[in-house]
Write a protein that holds these residues in place. Structure first.
Motif, PDB file in Angstrom:
ATOM      1  N   VAL A  93      18.201 -39.476  27.201  1.00 36.99           N
ATOM      2  CA  VAL A  93      17.501 -38.550  28.094  1.00 36.99           C
ATOM      3  C   VAL A  93      17.120 -39.280  29.368  1.00 36.99           C
ATOM      4  O   VAL A  93      16.520 -40.357  29.325  1.00 36.99           O
ATOM      5  CB  VAL A  93      16.238 -37.964  27.429  1.00 36.99           C
ATOM      6  N   LEU A  94      17.469 -38.688  30.509  1.00 36.41           N
ATOM      7  CA  LEU A  94      17.035 -39.192  31.807  1.00 36.41           C
ATOM      8  C   LEU A  94      16.020 -38.199  32.357  1.00 36.41           C
ATOM      9  O   LEU A  94      16.348 -37.037  32.569  1.00 36.41           O
ATOM     10  CB  LEU A  94      18.219 -39.340  32.764  1.00 36.41           C
ATOM     11  N   GLY A  95      14.793 -38.659  32.558  1.00 35.59           N
ATOM     12  CA  GLY A  95      13.720 -37.759  32.972  1.00 35.59           C
ATOM     13  C   GLY A  95      13.546 -37.702  34.478  1.00 35.59           C
ATOM     14  O   GLY A  95      13.419 -38.732  35.131  1.00 35.59           O
ATOM     15  N   PHE A  96      13.509 -36.490  35.021  1.00 34.53           N
ATOM     16  CA  PHE A  96      13.376 -36.294  36.465  1.00 34.53           C
ATOM     17  C   PHE A  96      12.367 -35.205  36.840  1.00 34.53           C
ATOM     18  O   PHE A  96      12.364 -34.739  37.970  1.00 34.53           O
ATOM     19  CB  PHE A  96      14.735 -35.916  37.068  1.00 34.53           C
ATOM     20  N   GLY A  97      11.547 -34.788  35.935  1.00 28.85           N
ATOM     21  CA  GLY A  97      10.717 -33.673  36.362  1.00 28.85           C
ATOM     22  C   GLY A  97       9.578 -33.426  35.410  1.00 28.85           C
ATOM     23  O   GLY A  97       9.406 -34.157  34.446  1.00 28.85           O
ATOM     24  N   PRO A  98       8.847 -32.353  35.703  1.00 28.66           N
ATOM     25  CA  PRO A  98       8.976 -31.473  36.874  1.00 28.66           C
ATOM     26  C   PRO A  98       8.735 -32.223  38.194  1.00 28.66           C
ATOM     27  O   PRO A  98       7.926 -33.145  38.237  1.00 28.66           O
ATOM     28  CB  PRO A  98       7.914 -30.410  36.654  1.00 28.66           C
ATOM     29  N   SER A  99       9.459 -31.820  39.235  1.00 27.49           N
ATOM     30  CA  SER A  99       9.387 -32.514  40.517  1.00 27.49           C
ATOM     31  C   SER A  99       9.564 -31.524  41.659  1.00 27.49           C
ATOM     32  O   SER A  99      10.160 -30.467  41.493  1.00 27.49           O
ATOM     33  CB  SER A  99      10.484 -33.591  40.589  1.00 27.49           C
ATOM     34  N   ARG A 100       9.038 -31.888  42.829  1.00 33.63           N
ATOM     35  CA  ARG A 100       9.245 -31.049  43.999  1.00 33.63           C
ATOM     36  C   ARG A 100      10.656 -31.184  44.547  1.00 33.63           C
ATOM     37  O   ARG A 100      11.150 -30.309  45.240  1.00 33.63           O
ATOM     38  CB  ARG A 100       8.246 -31.434  45.099  1.00 33.63           C
ATOM     39  N   ARG A 101      11.305 -32.283  44.229  1.00 38.44           N
ATOM     40  CA  ARG A 101      12.655 -32.516  44.737  1.00 38.44           C
ATOM     41  C   ARG A 101      13.653 -31.848  43.808  1.00 38.44           C
ATOM     42  O   ARG A 101      13.696 -32.116  42.614  1.00 38.44           O
ATOM     43  CB  ARG A 101      12.932 -34.008  44.829  1.00 38.44           C
ATOM     44  N   ARG A 102      14.492 -30.972  44.365  1.00 41.31           N
ATOM     45  CA  ARG A 102      15.426 -30.216  43.544  1.00 41.31           C
ATOM     46  C   ARG A 102      16.597 -31.068  43.067  1.00 41.31           C
ATOM     47  O   ARG A 102      16.989 -31.011  41.905  1.00 41.31           O
ATOM     48  CB  ARG A 102      15.978 -29.016  44.331  1.00 41.31           C
ATOM     49  N   ALA A 103      17.197 -31.819  43.973  1.00 40.00           N
ATOM     50  CA  ALA A 103      18.421 -32.538  43.659  1.00 40.00           C
ATOM     51  C   ALA A 103      18.131 -33.842  42.921  1.00 40.00           C
ATOM     52  O   ALA A 103      17.291 -34.635  43.349  1.00 40.00           O
ATOM     53  CB  ALA A 103      19.204 -32.817  44.933  1.00 40.00           C
ATOM     54  N   VAL A 104      18.837 -34.050  41.809  1.00 37.87           N
ATOM     55  CA  VAL A 104      18.849 -35.354  41.153  1.00 37.87           C
ATOM     56  C   VAL A 104      19.975 -36.135  41.816  1.00 37.87           C
ATOM     57  O   VAL A 104      21.156 -35.824  41.641  1.00 37.87           O
ATOM     58  CB  VAL A 104      19.102 -35.215  39.641  1.00 37.87           C
ATOM     59  N   GLY A 105      19.627 -37.128  42.626  1.00 35.21           N
ATOM     60  CA  GLY A 105      20.610 -37.858  43.410  1.00 35.21           C
ATOM     61  C   GLY A 105      21.130 -39.107  42.727  1.00 35.21           C
ATOM     62  O   GLY A 105      20.666 -39.495  41.651  1.00 35.21           O
ATOM     63  N   ARG A 106      22.074 -39.744  43.379  1.00 39.05           N
ATOM     64  CA  ARG A 106      22.682 -40.956  42.818  1.00 39.05           C
ATOM     65  C   ARG A 106      21.642 -42.059  42.644  1.00 39.05           C
ATOM     66  O   ARG A 106      21.649 -42.788  41.645  1.00 39.05           O
ATOM     67  CB  ARG A 106      23.830 -41.438  43.696  1.00 39.05           C
ATOM     68  N   GLY A 107      20.742 -42.198  43.614  1.00 39.34           N
ATOM     69  CA  GLY A 107      19.719 -43.226  43.493  1.00 39.34           C
ATOM     70  C   GLY A 107      18.856 -43.027  42.263  1.00 39.34           C
ATOM     71  O   GLY A 107      18.498 -43.990  41.575  1.00 39.34           O
ATOM     72  N   ALA A 108      18.504 -41.776  41.986  1.00 34.89           N
ATOM     73  CA  ALA A 108      17.689 -41.479  40.802  1.00 34.89           C
ATOM     74  C   ALA A 108      18.455 -41.816  39.526  1.00 34.89           C
ATOM     75  O   ALA A 108      17.875 -42.348  38.567  1.00 34.89           O
ATOM     76  CB  ALA A 108      17.285 -40.008  40.811  1.00 34.89           C
ATOM     77  N   ILE A 109      19.751 -41.507  39.506  1.00 35.97           N
ATOM     78  CA  ILE A 109      20.572 -41.848  38.340  1.00 35.97           C
ATOM     79  C   ILE A 109      20.681 -43.365  38.193  1.00 35.97           C
ATOM     80  O   ILE A 109      20.564 -43.917  37.088  1.00 35.97           O
ATOM     81  CB  ILE A 109      21.964 -41.220  38.451  1.00 35.97           C
ATOM     82  N   ASP A 110      20.884 -44.071  39.313  1.00 34.14           N
ATOM     83  CA  ASP A 110      20.966 -45.531  39.264  1.00 34.14           C
ATOM     84  C   ASP A 110      19.699 -46.131  38.668  1.00 34.14           C
ATOM     85  O   ASP A 110      19.748 -47.026  37.816  1.00 34.14           O
ATOM     86  CB  ASP A 110      21.183 -46.093  40.671  1.00 34.14           C
ATOM     87  N   ARG A 111      18.554 -45.645  39.118  1.00 37.86           N
ATOM     88  CA  ARG A 111      17.280 -46.175  38.610  1.00 37.86           C
ATOM     89  C   ARG A 111      17.105 -45.843  37.136  1.00 37.86           C
ATOM     90  O   ARG A 111      16.640 -46.688  36.345  1.00 37.86           O
ATOM     91  CB  ARG A 111      16.116 -45.611  39.431  1.00 37.86           C
ATOM     92  N   ALA A 112      17.481 -44.634  36.739  1.00 34.48           N
ATOM     93  CA  ALA A 112      17.307 -44.228  35.341  1.00 34.48           C
ATOM     94  C   ALA A 112      18.233 -44.996  34.408  1.00 34.48           C
ATOM     95  O   ALA A 112      17.895 -45.245  33.244  1.00 34.48           O
ATOM     96  CB  ALA A 112      17.555 -42.729  35.208  1.00 34.48           C
ATOM     97  N   LEU A 113      19.403 -45.375  34.912  1.00 32.24           N
ATOM     98  CA  LEU A 113      20.379 -46.089  34.078  1.00 32.24           C
ATOM     99  C   LEU A 113      20.270 -47.601  34.185  1.00 32.24           C
ATOM    100  O   LEU A 113      21.024 -48.317  33.520  1.00 32.24           O
ATOM    101  CB  LEU A 113      21.800 -45.679  34.464  1.00 32.24           C
ATOM    102  N   ALA A 114      19.371 -48.102  34.992  1.00 34.49           N
ATOM    103  CA  ALA A 114      19.252 -49.546  35.205  1.00 34.49           C
ATOM    104  C   ALA A 114      19.126 -50.286  33.870  1.00 34.49           C
ATOM    105  O   ALA A 114      18.210 -50.032  33.086  1.00 34.49           O
ATOM    106  CB  ALA A 114      18.049 -49.844  36.084  1.00 34.49           C
ATOM    107  N   GLY A 115      20.085 -51.170  33.614  1.00 29.43           N
ATOM    108  CA  GLY A 115      20.058 -51.961  32.395  1.00 29.43           C
ATOM    109  C   GLY A 115      20.456 -51.202  31.147  1.00 29.43           C
ATOM    110  O   GLY A 115      20.323 -51.731  30.035  1.00 29.43           O
ATOM    111  N   ARG A 116      20.964 -49.984  31.282  1.00 29.37           N
ATOM    112  CA  ARG A 116      21.324 -49.162  30.128  1.00 29.37           C
ATOM    113  C   ARG A 116      22.809 -48.808  30.196  1.00 29.37           C
ATOM    114  O   ARG A 116      23.304 -48.409  31.243  1.00 29.37           O
ATOM    115  CB  ARG A 116      20.479 -47.880  30.100  1.00 29.37           C
ATOM    116  N   ASP A 117      23.467 -48.927  29.077  1.00 33.20           N
ATOM    117  CA  ASP A 117      24.890 -48.602  29.002  1.00 33.20           C
ATOM    118  C   ASP A 117      25.031 -47.164  28.525  1.00 33.20           C
ATOM    119  O   ASP A 117      24.701 -46.837  27.389  1.00 33.20           O
ATOM    120  CB  ASP A 117      25.601 -49.551  28.040  1.00 33.20           C
ATOM    121  N   ALA A 118      25.532 -46.290  29.403  1.00 32.76           N
ATOM    122  CA  ALA A 118      25.660 -44.873  29.073  1.00 32.76           C
ATOM    123  C   ALA A 118      27.047 -44.503  28.583  1.00 32.76           C
ATOM    124  O   ALA A 118      27.295 -43.335  28.266  1.00 32.76           O
ATOM    125  CB  ALA A 118      25.311 -44.030  30.297  1.00 32.76           C
TER     126      ALA A 118
END
Length: 239
Positions: A93-118
């Protein structure tokens, strides 16, 4: 020493009922009976009766899975998807909300996956939008969270097995090019939309399943999506 474990199942699907609306502009499911219990009594022994149900709906109803055929004529349809690409996948699970920002961007995915093999995982995007299920707000195409083009490319590059989201659409519903669908389905990565209860899952350490009926020449169909959490006898949960 052997350590016994028990599993807990978490239902991640919305129930389907007649008249509900899953997506603006699509018809609601019509749920009824082809043969009622009362009518069936003429066909069976006294005291024996059955209900034969009937449902008319589009494939994109409730919590559903998109196969590559949904987007591409030459893509795998529901019947062509191997079960091992849909069932008992390691989940994340990659958590992004609830948030005011609608788009889950590449930077958010990079941070969520940091050090994790998906690679090989079912990656589930938690936005919190499912809390609005059943309301007009849930169907608001101008407000729902979605996955950006760049973020979809990042997940494809990571070698994920499946991507799910608890929102109206994995794409911005106002963008007719549908980049997330295009990128992920072209890569052979099935999508599950309208998930729920993702906040009940750990970040990882569970198994995810979402298998539709194997229908040929069809690209979307409802699923009973669920996660299996395993806890050992010592009380240790998913790690």
């Amino acid at each position: 020493m052997n350590v016994e474990s028990t599993s807990t199942l978490v239902d991640l699907s919305h129930a389907i009922e007649g008249g509900m609306q899953t997506y603006p502009g699509l018809p609601s499911p019509d749920v009824g009976e082809h043969l009622t219990r009362a009518a069936s009594r003429a066909h069976y022994a006294p005291g024996t009766e059955f209900s034969v149900g009937r449902i008319a709906m589009v494939g994109n109803t409730g919590t559903y899975l998109d196969a590559p055929f949904h987007r591409f004529e030459d893509g795998a349809d529901l019947a062509s998807l191997p079960l091992d690409s849909l069932v008992d996948l390691p989940g994340m699970v990659l958590g992004f909300g609830p948030s005011r920002r609608r788009a889950v961007g590449r930077g958010a995915i990079d941070r969520a996956l940091a050090g994790r093999d998906a690679r090989g995982h079912a990656v589930l995007l938690y936005t919190g939008w499912s809390r609005l299920w059943g309301s007009d707000a849930y169907l608001d195409a101008a407000r729902h969270p979605y996955l950006s083009r760049e973020a979809a490319a990042r997940l494809s590059e990571a070698g994920v097995a499946l991507v799910g989201i608890d929102s109206l659409n994995i794409d911005d519903a106002s963008d007719p090019t549908r980049p997330a669908h295009t990128i992920l389905l072209r890569a052979g990565i099935p999508l599950v939309e309208h998930l729920c209860n993702l906040d009940a899952l750990p970040e990882r350490g569970f198994r995810f399943s979402a298998a539709p009926a194997p229908i040929r020449r069809m690209g979307s169909f409802p699923v009973r999506a669920y996660a299996r959490l395993v806890v050992d006898a010592a009380g240790a949960g998913p790690g």
